[in-house]
Each structure stands twice: as C-alpha cells, then as structure tokens.
Design a protein around this motif. Structure first.
Motif, PDB file in Angstrom:
ATOM      1  N   ALA A 280     -36.001 -10.077 -23.352  1.00 49.93           N
ATOM      2  CA  ALA A 280     -37.192 -10.472 -22.600  1.00 49.93           C
ATOM      3  C   ALA A 280     -36.811 -11.200 -21.316  1.00 49.93           C
ATOM      4  CB  ALA A 280     -38.072 -11.367 -23.470  1.00 49.93           C
ATOM      5  N   PRO A 281     -37.699 -11.241 -20.325  1.00 48.27           N
ATOM      6  CA  PRO A 281     -37.412 -11.996 -19.103  1.00 48.27           C
ATOM      7  C   PRO A 281     -37.086 -13.461 -19.418  1.00 48.27           C
ATOM      8  CG  PRO A 281     -39.348 -10.623 -18.787  1.00 48.27           C
ATOM      9  CD  PRO A 281     -39.012 -10.551 -20.252  1.00 48.27           C
ATOM     10  N   GLY A 282     -36.133 -14.007 -18.693  1.00 51.60           N
ATOM     11  CA  GLY A 282     -35.739 -15.397 -18.890  1.00 51.60           C
ATOM     12  C   GLY A 282     -34.288 -15.607 -18.531  1.00 51.60           C
ATOM     13  N   LEU A 283     -33.823 -16.831 -18.734  1.00 52.06           N
ATOM     14  CA  LEU A 283     -32.447 -17.214 -18.425  1.00 52.06           C
ATOM     15  C   LEU A 283     -31.677 -17.336 -19.734  1.00 52.06           C
ATOM     16  CD1 LEU A 283     -30.549 -17.976 -16.070  1.00 52.06           C
ATOM     17  CD2 LEU A 283     -31.198 -20.359 -16.431  1.00 52.06           C
ATOM     18  N   TYR A 284     -30.508 -16.678 -19.818  1.00 50.40           N
ATOM     19  CA  TYR A 284     -29.728 -16.629 -21.041  1.00 50.40           C
ATOM     20  C   TYR A 284     -28.319 -17.164 -20.797  1.00 50.40           C
ATOM     21  CZ  TYR A 284     -33.478 -13.662 -22.778  1.00 50.40           C
ATOM     22  OH  TYR A 284     -34.696 -13.185 -23.162  1.00 50.40           O
ATOM     23  N   LEU A 285     -27.717 -17.613 -21.897  1.00 52.27           N
ATOM     24  CA  LEU A 285     -26.350 -18.120 -21.852  1.00 52.27           C
ATOM     25  C   LEU A 285     -25.441 -17.216 -22.658  1.00 52.27           C
ATOM     26  CD1 LEU A 285     -24.252 -20.377 -21.228  1.00 52.27           C
ATOM     27  CD2 LEU A 285     -24.972 -21.431 -23.384  1.00 52.27           C
ATOM     28  N   LEU A 286     -24.339 -16.803 -22.035  1.00 58.43           N
ATOM     29  CA  LEU A 286     -23.272 -16.076 -22.720  1.00 58.43           C
ATOM     30  C   LEU A 286     -22.136 -17.046 -23.010  1.00 58.43           C
ATOM     31  CD1 LEU A 286     -23.035 -12.745 -20.712  1.00 58.43           C
ATOM     32  CD2 LEU A 286     -23.380 -12.919 -23.176  1.00 58.43           C
ATOM     33  N   ARG A 287     -21.640 -17.037 -24.272  1.00 57.55           N
ATOM     34  CA  ARG A 287     -20.532 -17.929 -24.626  1.00 57.55           C
ATOM     35  C   ARG A 287     -19.447 -17.082 -25.300  1.00 57.55           C
ATOM     36  NH1 ARG A 287     -23.100 -21.374 -27.390  1.00 57.55           N
ATOM     37  NH2 ARG A 287     -23.084 -23.230 -26.101  1.00 57.55           N
ATOM     38  N   LEU A 288     -18.241 -17.153 -24.759  1.00 52.70           N
ATOM     39  CA  LEU A 288     -17.096 -16.437 -25.306  1.00 52.70           C
ATOM     40  C   LEU A 288     -16.152 -17.456 -25.929  1.00 52.70           C
ATOM     41  CD1 LEU A 288     -15.552 -13.670 -25.475  1.00 52.70           C
ATOM     42  CD2 LEU A 288     -14.351 -14.408 -23.405  1.00 52.70           C
ATOM     43  N   ARG A 289     -15.846 -17.287 -27.222  1.00 51.98           N
ATOM     44  CA  ARG A 289     -14.961 -18.207 -27.928  1.00 51.98           C
ATOM     45  C   ARG A 289     -13.732 -17.450 -28.425  1.00 51.98           C
ATOM     46  NH1 ARG A 289     -19.887 -20.105 -30.633  1.00 51.98           N
ATOM     47  NH2 ARG A 289     -20.418 -22.205 -29.902  1.00 51.98           N
TER      48      ARG A 289
ATOM     49  N   GLN B 253     -17.201 -10.560 -15.029  1.00 53.12           N
ATOM     50  CA  GLN B 253     -17.816  -9.580 -14.138  1.00 53.12           C
ATOM     51  C   GLN B 253     -19.023  -9.031 -14.876  1.00 53.12           C
ATOM     52  OE1 GLN B 253     -14.775  -6.764 -13.068  1.00 53.12           O
ATOM     53  NE2 GLN B 253     -14.056  -8.005 -11.365  1.00 53.12           N
ATOM     54  N   LEU B 254     -20.171  -9.566 -14.573  1.00 55.23           N
ATOM     55  CA  LEU B 254     -21.414  -9.271 -15.264  1.00 55.23           C
ATOM     56  C   LEU B 254     -22.327  -8.534 -14.306  1.00 55.23           C
ATOM     57  CD1 LEU B 254     -23.148  -9.650 -17.795  1.00 55.23           C
ATOM     58  CD2 LEU B 254     -23.758 -11.918 -16.931  1.00 55.23           C
ATOM     59  N   TYR B 255     -22.708  -7.309 -14.666  1.00 56.54           N
ATOM     60  CA  TYR B 255     -23.463  -6.490 -13.737  1.00 56.54           C
ATOM     61  C   TYR B 255     -24.516  -5.691 -14.484  1.00 56.54           C
ATOM     62  CZ  TYR B 255     -24.657  -3.115 -10.161  1.00 56.54           C
ATOM     63  OH  TYR B 255     -25.348  -2.342  -9.267  1.00 56.54           O
ATOM     64  N   PRO B 256     -25.741  -5.562 -13.932  1.00 54.80           N
ATOM     65  CA  PRO B 256     -26.243  -6.348 -12.809  1.00 54.80           C
ATOM     66  C   PRO B 256     -26.658  -7.747 -13.269  1.00 54.80           C
ATOM     67  CG  PRO B 256     -27.950  -4.877 -13.577  1.00 54.80           C
ATOM     68  CD  PRO B 256     -26.733  -4.571 -14.412  1.00 54.80           C
ATOM     69  N   ASN B 257     -26.718  -8.660 -12.375  1.00 55.10           N
ATOM     70  CA  ASN B 257     -27.125 -10.027 -12.682  1.00 55.10           C
ATOM     71  C   ASN B 257     -27.727 -10.650 -11.419  1.00 55.10           C
ATOM     72  OD1 ASN B 257     -27.501 -12.389 -14.061  1.00 55.10           O
ATOM     73  ND2 ASN B 257     -25.387 -13.083 -13.864  1.00 55.10           N
ATOM     74  N   PRO B 258     -29.034 -10.795 -11.339  1.00 54.30           N
ATOM     75  CA  PRO B 258     -30.060 -10.619 -12.367  1.00 54.30           C
ATOM     76  C   PRO B 258     -30.172  -9.169 -12.830  1.00 54.30           C
ATOM     77  CG  PRO B 258     -30.896 -11.902 -10.520  1.00 54.30           C
ATOM     78  CD  PRO B 258     -29.578 -11.331 -10.094  1.00 54.30           C
ATOM     79  N   ALA B 259     -30.680  -9.004 -14.065  1.00 51.33           N
ATOM     80  CA  ALA B 259     -30.799  -7.691 -14.676  1.00 51.33           C
ATOM     81  C   ALA B 259     -32.244  -7.448 -15.093  1.00 51.33           C
ATOM     82  CB  ALA B 259     -29.880  -7.593 -15.894  1.00 51.33           C
TER      83      ALA B 259
ATOM     84  N   GLN C 171     -10.729 -22.165 -27.074  1.00 49.57           N
ATOM     85  CA  GLN C 171     -11.153 -22.090 -25.683  1.00 49.57           C
ATOM     86  C   GLN C 171     -12.509 -21.391 -25.583  1.00 49.57           C
ATOM     87  OE1 GLN C 171      -8.303 -20.779 -22.798  1.00 49.57           O
ATOM     88  NE2 GLN C 171      -6.567 -21.568 -23.959  1.00 49.57           N
ATOM     89  N   GLU C 172     -13.312 -21.825 -24.604  1.00 49.05           N
ATOM     90  CA  GLU C 172     -14.625 -21.249 -24.398  1.00 49.05           C
ATOM     91  C   GLU C 172     -14.837 -20.934 -22.925  1.00 49.05           C
ATOM     92  OE1 GLU C 172     -17.679 -23.749 -25.950  1.00 49.05           O
ATOM     93  OE2 GLU C 172     -17.146 -23.360 -28.039  1.00 49.05           O
ATOM     94  N   GLN C 173     -15.617 -19.875 -22.693  1.00 56.07           N
ATOM     95  CA  GLN C 173     -16.085 -19.556 -21.351  1.00 56.07           C
ATOM     96  C   GLN C 173     -17.580 -19.361 -21.404  1.00 56.07           C
ATOM     97  OE1 GLN C 173     -12.845 -16.310 -20.644  1.00 56.07           O
ATOM     98  NE2 GLN C 173     -13.820 -16.741 -18.699  1.00 56.07           N
ATOM     99  N   TYR C 174     -18.233 -19.631 -20.268  1.00 59.08           N
ATOM    100  CA  TYR C 174     -19.672 -19.511 -20.210  1.00 59.08           C
ATOM    101  C   TYR C 174     -20.077 -18.692 -18.983  1.00 59.08           C
ATOM    102  CZ  TYR C 174     -19.374 -23.593 -23.291  1.00 59.08           C
ATOM    103  OH  TYR C 174     -19.064 -24.454 -24.296  1.00 59.08           O
ATOM    104  N   ALA C 175     -21.204 -18.034 -19.109  1.00 62.33           N
ATOM    105  CA  ALA C 175     -21.818 -17.385 -17.973  1.00 62.33           C
ATOM    106  C   ALA C 175     -23.324 -17.352 -18.215  1.00 62.33           C
ATOM    107  CB  ALA C 175     -21.286 -15.953 -17.774  1.00 62.33           C
ATOM    108  N   ARG C 176     -24.077 -17.176 -17.139  1.00 66.40           N
ATOM    109  CA  ARG C 176     -25.538 -17.105 -17.242  1.00 66.40           C
ATOM    110  C   ARG C 176     -26.007 -15.714 -16.857  1.00 66.40           C
ATOM    111  NH1 ARG C 176     -28.745 -21.759 -17.499  1.00 66.40           N
ATOM    112  NH2 ARG C 176     -27.488 -23.628 -17.852  1.00 66.40           N
ATOM    113  N   LEU C 177     -27.016 -15.257 -17.553  1.00 66.45           N
ATOM    114  CA  LEU C 177     -27.628 -13.968 -17.282  1.00 66.45           C
ATOM    115  C   LEU C 177     -29.123 -14.181 -17.067  1.00 66.45           C
ATOM    116  CD1 LEU C 177     -27.682 -10.837 -17.232  1.00 66.45           C
ATOM    117  CD2 LEU C 177     -27.990 -10.918 -19.712  1.00 66.45           C
ATOM    118  N   LEU C 178     -29.605 -13.732 -15.936  1.00 71.63           N
ATOM    119  CA  LEU C 178     -31.023 -13.856 -15.617  1.00 71.63           C
ATOM    120  C   LEU C 178     -31.692 -12.498 -15.828  1.00 71.63           C
ATOM    121  CD1 LEU C 178     -33.392 -15.510 -14.484  1.00 71.63           C
ATOM    122  CD2 LEU C 178     -32.688 -14.781 -12.191  1.00 71.63           C
ATOM    123  N   ARG C 179     -32.704 -12.475 -16.684  1.00 72.57           N
ATOM    124  CA  ARG C 179     -33.490 -11.278 -16.936  1.00 72.57           C
ATOM    125  C   ARG C 179     -34.825 -11.378 -16.193  1.00 72.57           C
ATOM    126  NH1 ARG C 179     -30.897  -6.874 -19.234  1.00 72.57           N
ATOM    127  NH2 ARG C 179     -29.724  -7.460 -21.085  1.00 72.57           N
ATOM    128  N   ARG C 180     -35.177 -10.321 -15.495  1.00 70.56           N
ATOM    129  CA  ARG C 180     -36.446 -10.302 -14.761  1.00 70.56           C
ATOM    130  C   ARG C 180     -37.320  -9.145 -15.205  1.00 70.56           C
ATOM    131  NH1 ARG C 180     -34.240 -11.618  -8.633  1.00 70.56           N
ATOM    132  NH2 ARG C 180     -33.963 -13.855  -8.953  1.00 70.56           N
TER     133      ARG C 180
END
Length: 469
Positions: A446-455, A393-399, A460-469
């Motif tokens: 900075a603005p751009g597309l980022y990757l979150l990785r939880l290990r 649960q990533l908020y806000p996204n885009p951020a 086990q791994e989980q991924y999510a994307r975060l868009l910065r504007r």
C-alpha cells in the motif's frame, strides 16, 4: 621555438594553478586552499552534517546540501516567509540526528530566521524533519515573535551533548533588552528541542542561559572539556571572544570588552560579569567559530578557528589544556578573499569556510559567494578505516504501490535476512538471502513509507527506505 613556446605555456599553466590554489605554511605543514563551490548568495551557516555532506543556509532563505568532494549543490528547501532585510534573513542552523535507527538519514533540522508579522520584523526558531526520500518536512515553530531589526539579530545555533539547544540572539538595536532578564534578546538561550525550558537552566522557568550580549555571531563547543565559546560584535571597539558560562552576565551595554574603566569595574563586581578571553580594537566583525583538534594539522591541536567579516581573516586562537585561557591569536590571512562568515571542520581534518561578499557590504568577485577548502594534502591517516557496508540499489524509489521493486546488492559473503516493515514497525514481509545473492524482488504494498532492514549472522545491519505512492 616550438619547444620554448610549449615550455612557456606549461609555466603559465603552473602559475595559474598556483594562483587558484594558494598554499599557506603553518610550521612544517603546508596547507592548500581550493574552491569547492561558487555562485552562492550570502551563505550564513555551514555545517558538517551527520550524513557526511556540508549543510548550508543562505540569507535569502535557501537550505542546501553540498557534496564535500565534488562541490555539487542540492537545494533542499527555500523557506517562503523569510524576510531578508539588511543583516537579517535566514541565519543559523543546527542538526540533531534521530536517536532511533541511526543508519537512516533522518534528522531534526533547526533554523532561525527573520520574518514579517503584521508589518513588523520578528525572529523565530523552526524545526524541520529531514528524510532522505521526503526531504525537509513538517515544520514546527519552536520559538517565535522575538524582536528583530535589519541589524543585531544574531543568530547561531548549537546542539549540546545532552541534546538541548543553544541559540544566540542580538539586542535588535535596543540596548536595554540585553540586561533585561525577562527579554530574550541580547542573550544566549538554552532550550529543549520542543522549545520548553530545561529543568537545569540557571533560572527556573527561563530560557536565558547568559545575558548582556550585543550581537553574538559564532558559537562552538569543545567536547573534551564541555566548554562553550562565542564570538561577538562590538560597537566601535571591543569585538569579543567569550567563554560562555551558565548564568553569567557579559556586560553589554555598560561594559565593552574588559572591565577596565571605573564604571565598568563597579558594574562587573555587582553583576557577575564574565570578561572576554580576548577582544579586538579596532573591531573586525568576528563571525563563524569552530574548534580544531585533528592530526592533519598538528600545529592547530586544541585551537579555535575564527573568521571575520570586516577583517576578512582566518584567525587561530590556541587554548590552554583547561580551555579557560588563550594563547596568542594569529591570522593565517586577512582581507585576501573578502568577507568571511561561516566555518566548519570535517572528520578528515579539512576546514571549510564561506565568503559573504554579496551581503551588501563587500566587493563580490564574479564567482562569489564561494566555499573554500583548506587542507593538508600530504596528510594520510595511519588508522585503517573500516570498510563501508555495501550500497543499496533500490529501483524504482519512489515506487508505484501496485508494482514490485527491485533491490540489488553487491554479492553477499554470507546468508542474510531481509525484512520489510511499515511506519509503525510491523513486519510485512521477510526473506532469507543466500550467499552471493545479488538481487531480490520486493512485493507490492500500500502507499506509504517503508523500512528495509538487512541483517547478517555477525550482527551487522543495513537500512534503506522505500516510498510507495
């Protein structure tokens, strides 16, 4: 009297429910048909996506994702240069997941459609990238300028195990193209995802995989055997179900159906013609094709499922063990729901199929076009499925780039490491999360597309994307 009236209402309600969800008996298995989505306009392709959603094209140019449980439709893109003319428009689709970071929804989505070039109808294959945040982006033309008309433009797409792509093409109402090895119409083509010719194609330097086709409208592959099958429209006779073998000739326009006429026999001997596994006269306008081999419907083990437009039939085509012969075809129904064009199977053994009653040749009902679900509701898998990882649960996204974002998780049972990387894989920030920790604030960036990785310590791994504007 009141009790009688109430009972009557209950009976009427039960009758309506039964009419809305008819059942079909396949041996000892009862299948229920229900409506998932309504109000569509000529669905052409229906796929089970790697994200466990249905993906659909509509001939007018729209690509959508559909929740297979609720039926909720999410439009992804309407392609502006699609020309819908007669049977042409936005046609087949195939999805190729990325080889990297497979837990992140990021795919190559291939679509084939007709367009207008200097006043002339043409056909092309285009690759988009799909990202869960950015949607359908970066269209690249893979193959274009194929002759097209308002009929006989194919076209289905299929990803093979080696990540090459098959594309069926119709003869564009020019029968001479089907036997011309230099032309790309009336063929099954095989190409790399970038449009180049695979080095092991039947003819060096040529995209042609098979030739001699009139208008292939369905294609499917059996993973266990590697065999490929295609359904094809005949003219006035001999719709075909073909076993596709590289380098073979399928006869059109000289041969229709089997090599059973003197002229056909001579041509077949001279041109390495592969006869169909079966053929239908009168024609049924055979369309979407898929493979079924799931314990939810054991009677359909190792069976091709075929839908047809003119006949409006769902047809079962049992295969032998080696996949080179068919048992007796059988219709589960024919004509009941109008024209049927697309079909796919979910990993749970449910069959999804779509009507094509708004394609100009049907008699649409008020709710057409529709997607149906055919399932064995009594089936319960015996194998225990692994529990899915906790949902982000990533908020806000885009951020906003200059503000932190909040990441919420269900309680972690152990410590974990969280890191933030940029589009080039550079680690910008990391933090160790404590057991039972439920939230963390991500730094501004900075603005751009980022990757979150939880290990977690167990790997086990989980991924999510975060868009910065």
């Amino acid at each position: 009297m009141k009790r009688f009236a109430a009972s009557l209402l209950l009976l009427l309600a039960a009758g309506q429910a039964q009419a809305q969800n008819p059942t079909y008996q396949v041996g000892t298995t009862t299948l229920t048909l229900s409506t998932l989505t309504t109000g569509l306009n000529t669905p052409w392709e229906l796929l089970w996506g790697p994200d466990n959603f249905l993906w659909m094209t509509e001939r007018g140019g729209r690509i959508s994702r559909i929740n297979p449980t609720t039926g909720q439709l999410t439009p992804l893109l309407t392609i502006a240069d699609v020309t819908q003319a007669g049977e042409s428009g936005l046609l087949g689709m195939a999805i190729l997941p990325s080889l990297t970071l497979p837990a992140i929804p990021q795919y190559s989505v291939f679509v084939v459609y007709t367009y207008t070039n200097n006043g002339t109808l043409k056909e092309k294959l285009v690759r988009y990238y799909y990202d869960e945040l950015l949607g359908m982006i970066n269209p690249v033309v893979v193959l274009d300028n194929l002759p097209a008309t308002n009929i006989h433009s194919g076209s289905r797409l299929l990803i093979l195990a080696d990540r090459t792509l098959l594309m069926t093409t119709g003869d564009a109402s020019n029968t001479s193209l089907a036997q011309n090895p230099q032309a790309l119409n009336g063929k099954v083509l095989r190409l790399n995802p970038d449009g180049t010719v695979p080095t092991n194609n039947p003819t060096a330097g040529s995209l042609v995989y098979t030739l001699g086709h009139r208008n292939p409208q369905g294609i499917a592959r059996v993973a266990a055997t590697g065999r490929i099958y295609s359904s094809e429209h005949g003219a006035n006779n001999d719709d075909e179900l073909n076993l596709i073998e590289p380098g073979r000739n399928y006869g059109w326009p000289t041969v229709e159906g089997f090599c059973n006429l003197p002229a056909e026999q001579a041509f077949c001997q001279a041109n390495n013609v592969r006869e169909p596994l079966t053929a239908w006269t009168p024609t049924r306008a055979v369309a979407g094709l898929t493979y079924y081999n799931h314990p939810a419907i054991p009677q359909w083990a190792n069976t091709l499922l075929l839908v047809s437009l003119k006949a409006g039939a769902l047809t079962t085509l049992p295969l032998n063990a080696s996949g080179d012969q068919l048992g007796t075809p059988a219709d589960l129904w024919a004509g009941t729901y109008g024209r049927l064009r697309a079909i796919c199977v979910s990993p749970q053994g449910r069959v999804y199929l779509s009507t094509s009653n708004r394609d100009g040749r049907g008699a649409p009902a008020a709710t057409d076009d529709r997607i149906f679900v055919l399932e064995n509701r009594a089936y319960s898998p015996t194998a225990t499925q692994a529990a899915r990882a906790a949902t982000w649960q990533l908020y806000p996204n885009p951020a906003a780039a200059d503000l932190p974002a909040e990441l919420n998780l269900p309680p972690l049972s152990t410590t974990a490491t969280l890191e933030l990387t940029d589009g080039q894989g550079r680690r910008l920030w990391h933090e160790t999360l404590a057991a039972r920790q439920q939230s963390v604030r991500l730094p501004a960036s900075a603005p751009g597309l980022y990757l979150l990785r939880l290990r977690t310590p167990d790997g086990q791994e989980q991924y999510a994307r975060l868009l910065r504007r």
